[in-house]
Design an enzyme around this catalytic site. Structure first.
Site, PDB file in Angstrom:
ATOM      1  N   HIS A 103     -16.773 -12.244 -27.839  1.00  0.00           N
ATOM      2  CA  HIS A 103     -16.793 -12.064 -29.294  1.00  0.00           C
ATOM      3  C   HIS A 103     -18.185 -12.172 -29.902  1.00  0.00           C
ATOM      4  CE1 HIS A 103     -12.519 -13.311 -28.621  1.00  0.00           C
ATOM      5  NE2 HIS A 103     -12.325 -12.281 -29.431  1.00  0.00           N
ATOM      6  N   ASP A 205     -22.126 -38.969   9.323  1.00  0.00           N
ATOM      7  CA  ASP A 205     -21.651 -38.667  10.674  1.00  0.00           C
ATOM      8  C   ASP A 205     -22.798 -38.288  11.606  1.00  0.00           C
ATOM      9  OD1 ASP A 205     -20.298 -37.877  12.947  1.00  0.00           O
ATOM     10  OD2 ASP A 205     -18.673 -36.932  11.831  1.00  0.00           O
ATOM     11  N   HIS A 208     -21.223 -36.998  15.751  1.00  0.00           N
ATOM     12  CA  HIS A 208     -20.868 -35.653  16.204  1.00  0.00           C
ATOM     13  C   HIS A 208     -22.047 -34.867  16.762  1.00  0.00           C
ATOM     14  CE1 HIS A 208     -22.786 -34.213  12.486  1.00  0.00           C
ATOM     15  NE2 HIS A 208     -22.723 -33.003  12.983  1.00  0.00           N
ATOM     16  N   HIS A 213     -23.475 -30.273  18.829  1.00  0.00           N
ATOM     17  CA  HIS A 213     -24.715 -29.490  18.804  1.00  0.00           C
ATOM     18  C   HIS A 213     -25.548 -29.625  20.072  1.00  0.00           C
ATOM     19  CE1 HIS A 213     -23.741 -29.090  14.606  1.00  0.00           C
ATOM     20  NE2 HIS A 213     -24.027 -30.340  14.316  1.00  0.00           N
ATOM     21  N   ASP A 363     -20.886 -26.739  12.857  1.00  0.00           N
ATOM     22  CA  ASP A 363     -20.228 -27.639  11.906  1.00  0.00           C
ATOM     23  C   ASP A 363     -19.123 -26.938  11.134  1.00  0.00           C
ATOM     24  OD1 ASP A 363     -21.746 -29.859  12.574  1.00  0.00           O
ATOM     25  OD2 ASP A 363     -23.297 -29.424  11.090  1.00  0.00           O
TER      26      ASP A 363
END
Length: 443
Positions: A103, A205, A208, A213, A363
């Site tokens: 508008h 974390d 992991h 990896h 990941d």
């Protein structure tokens, strides 16, 4: 009715997987967590000039952040006050005004309503009160050049919200008097997983890293001496194992090696030279202990969704529903880093934790696999385990916060205890903050 006490154990070590998939829980999070947490909006280096702006989100709410003429930043809901269309669709820019595409209402950079079509006798008959129709402002406060927004006017200050966590965060965001800078706009990655699953990955974390990896780490370390500081080594003890800490639901894991953040980089030698040249300045700025942290292997985050791994990525996890989120990722470096090294770092971050980076693809695959199992009927009834290190945490005389060795779930337990408090509290004042502690000998 959501019973949080049945989903999160009192110590935060066991979490029902419904928290990652239930639509009612997600809806409650938008009110209880995102409605009264301090949420990262921008860094001052992203908006250096008056009328610079960028758009972002707080939870699912679109937000625009604008550099004001007086040098301050203001934040507003990015929605027209007339009927609610998204006001600004651009990601960033510089503008003195913003016009609603529906508008035609026009707002200034200050958020004030400047103009509306047909204000006179052909429409509004001069009865439109512009002062009552400015953009909806958002409370905004800053720490070390980082600007955070909060919808709750009764929430504690950002200073109190961070508390003793600042002792650690200073090493990341203010290692030198000149501070840090965000380089370029964010890379974006949309995932089919709950926002907390994506947040966990960076927040606390380190467990992991080698299972997920390992091949990428080995390739990057080939021909180099040393490691990234979290290798399995039973000969290490004490602080040689690194530190994990939680304060007010925020988390950080760290070594004191001074170099681990850049060991995987192709230009490790150049980074070693730069960090070595600045070490005395770090110590002058931060003191002898914290002065060893810049350049070290670090990961952490500010509750609920701002995460970082210096040397790799700084990111915000934007929720898009119970089973979807979008990650925004930036390269952040000290302002004093040489220009060539800054350019190299942008490329290095893209290679490692960018949208298709070596680590990021690992990941993202795991995060979406987690989401698939926790969203199934039987899978959602199971419990996730965050008990590593449970009972070993301690309040040390020489470090703020609740600490443990780095390979620990201490940060997760602090996160989910804080999440549960936010989800249950009727108002912000019902959510206790960790009492600041005077640390003998701490800089």
């Amino acid at each position: 009715m959501v019973d949080i006490d049945k989903l999160v154990s009192e110590d935060g070590a066991y979490v029902g997987r419904e928290v990652f998939s239930d639509a009612d829980i997600y809806k409650l999070e938008m009110k209880q967590v995102f409605g009264r947490s301090w949420l990262f909006l921008a860094h001052e280096t992203q908006l250096p000039n008056p009328q610079d702006y960028l758009t972002t989100f707080m939870g699912e709410d679109p937000v625009i952040v604008i550099h004001q003429e007086d040098g301050t930043l203001k934040a507003f809901l990015n929605a027209c006050r007339h009927r609610g269309p998204l006001l600004c669709a651009s990601e960033e820019g510089n503008a003195s005004s913003f016009t609603c595409p529906y508008h035609g209402w026009v707002y200034g950079a200050s958020g004030d309503l400047l103009d509306a079509p047909q204000e006179g006798n052909s429409g509004w008959h001069n009865e439109l009160n512009k002062e009552q129709h400015g953009l909806r402002p958002i409370r905004i406060e800053s720490y070390k050049g980082l600007y955070f927004g909060n919808f709750d006017e009764q929430a504690p200050s950002l200073e109190d919200y961070l508390g003793d966590y600042k002792w650690y965060a200073d090493t990341v965001f203010s290692p030198l008097p000149s501070g840090v800078e965000f380089l370029g706009g964010p890379m974006r990655q949309r995932l089919q997983c709950n926002w907390k699953i994506a947040s966990e990955n960076i927040f606390a974390d380190t467990y992991h890293v080698f299972p997920a990896h390992g091949p990428a780490v080995r390739v990057c370390l080939e021909g180099k001496e040393g490691g990234i500081g979290i290798e399995e080594d039973d000969s290490k003890e004490g602080d040689a194992l690194g530190i994990a800490v939680t304060v007010n639901g925020h988390s950080m894991g760290m070594q004191f090696d001074g170099m681990g953040a850049y060991v995987l980089n192709k230009n490790m030698g150049e980074w070693a030279a730069y960090l070595g040249s600045q070490r005395e300045n770090y110590i002058k700025q931060l003191g002898p202990r914290r002065g060893m942290m810049p350049g070290s292997s670090i990961n952490g985050g500010i509750f609920p969704n701002f995460m970082f791994v210096p040397g790799f990525t700084f990111r915000v996890i934007h929720p898009l529903g119970p089973n979807e989120c979008e990650i925004w990722m930036w390269t952040v470096v000290e302002k004093d880093v040489p220009a060539e090294l800054k350019r190299d770092q942008v490329k290095a971050n893209a290679r490692m934790l960018g949208t298709s980076g070596l680590f990021e693809t690992d990941d993202c695959a795991n995060m979406e696999r987690i989401n698939n199992t926790v969203s199934s009927y039987q899978g959602s009834k199971l419990i996730s385990n965050y008990s590593m290190g449970l009972g070993r945490e301690q309040h040390r005389d020489d470090l703020p916060g609740l600490t443990d060795q780095r390979l620990s779930d201490t940060g997760f337990r602090g996160y989910y205890r804080r999440w549960a408090l936010f989800m249950k509290a009727d108002k912000s004042s019902d959510i206790p903050l960790d009492k600041p502690r005077r640390i003998e000998g701490a800089e």
